[in-house]
Design an enzyme around this catalytic site. Structure first.
Site, PDB file in Angstrom:
ATOM      1  N   ARG A 152       1.579  -0.261   3.064  1.00 43.14           N
ATOM      2  CA  ARG A 152       2.848  -0.929   2.785  1.00 43.14           C
ATOM      3  C   ARG A 152       2.913  -1.686   1.462  1.00 43.14           C
ATOM      4  O   ARG A 152       3.976  -2.168   1.092  1.00 43.14           O
ATOM      5  CB  ARG A 152       3.235  -1.902   3.911  1.00 43.14           C
ATOM      6  N   ASP A 153       1.809  -1.831   0.745  1.00 46.04           N
ATOM      7  CA  ASP A 153       1.895  -2.555  -0.523  1.00 46.04           C
ATOM      8  C   ASP A 153       0.874  -2.008  -1.524  1.00 46.04           C
ATOM      9  O   ASP A 153       0.106  -2.762  -2.122  1.00 46.04           O
ATOM     10  CB  ASP A 153       1.694  -4.058  -0.294  1.00 46.04           C
TER      11      ASP A 153
END
Length: 239
Positions: A90-91
């Site tokens: 997610r990042d």
């Protein structure tokens, strides 16, 4: 409830063991603050070497940059396909890729599962997150594609002080390719060193990863396999 959820997340993270993932050493909860403790990586992040460290980018020649991409892609493939339960990072971004020279390691995020909470960093966030608000494996592939473009070009994903046309790296790369100027995408430090063919292949893969349509993006395992073939003749000649 929140503390139980946090501990459950930490247990998931602690099971993720791979040479290209930074090891989670422990955690701490104190006065409402939650801390994850990871192994110290003294060489710092890819972002630091590419954009902050004086002469840092010039020390990252093309074979080193390719090795970094291979290492990070293997770590991400482990999270997506082998680790149980599968983890959506997610990042993905260059500041979450730590260097242990030649090898690269990803920092795992705290929240691991598919979620309705929008996270990410400007320039790396897939376009579909604005509509769906759900983090996905294909979203991670988009973010990894941006990192690939960052290593190829030496540019940040978003350069605020540039003219509008060249401010966002992904849009600028698509524009340059459409005008037949793809050689100008490459970091000047890398040009003329005999690696152009390899860089063009990696650029092709990166552009597939940042396809606006998530269904047309490759899986991270496909990216791993393609990166293995890039420079494989050079590797054979060395051995």
């Amino acid at each position: 409830m929140m503390e139980r959820e946090f501990k459950a997340e930490v247990e998931v993270l602690s099971t993720a063991q791979h040479e290209n993932l930074v090891s989670l050493q422990g955690y701490c909860v104190h006065n409402g603050f939650r801390l994850l403790i990871y192994s110290y990586m003294e060489n710092g992040s890819l972002d630091y070497w590419l954009h902050e460290k004086t002469e840092g980018a010039s020390q990252l020649d093309w074979p080193t940059r390719l090795k970094i991409l291979r290492g990070a892609s293997c770590g991400l493939a482990y999270m997506h396909q082998i680790c149980e339960p599968h983890i959506v990072h997610r990042d993905i971004k260059s500041s979450n890729i730590l260097l242990d020279f030649g090898l690269s390691r990803l920092i795992l995020p705290y929240r691991t599962h598919v979620t309705t909470e929008l996270v990410g960093t400007l320039g790396y966030i897939p376009p579909e997150y604005g509509q769906a608000w759900v983090a996905t494996l294909r979203g991670d592939v988009y973010s990894f594609g941006v990192v690939m473009l960052e290593l190829l070009s030496g540019k940040r994903p978003v350069e605020v002080f540039k003219p509008k046309m060249s401010r966002e790296l992904v849009g600028w790369v698509h524009h340059m390719r459409s005008e037949g100027k793809q050689e100008q995408i490459f970091d000047p430090i890398l040009r003329g060193k005999g690696y152009e063919q390899e860089m063009v292949k990696v650029l092709d893969v990166a552009c597939m990863c940042v396809n606006h349509n998530p269904m047309k993006r490759p899986t991270i395992q496909e990216v791993v396999d393609w990166l293995k073939t890039v420079g494989s003749l050079r590797d054979q000649n060395k051995s």
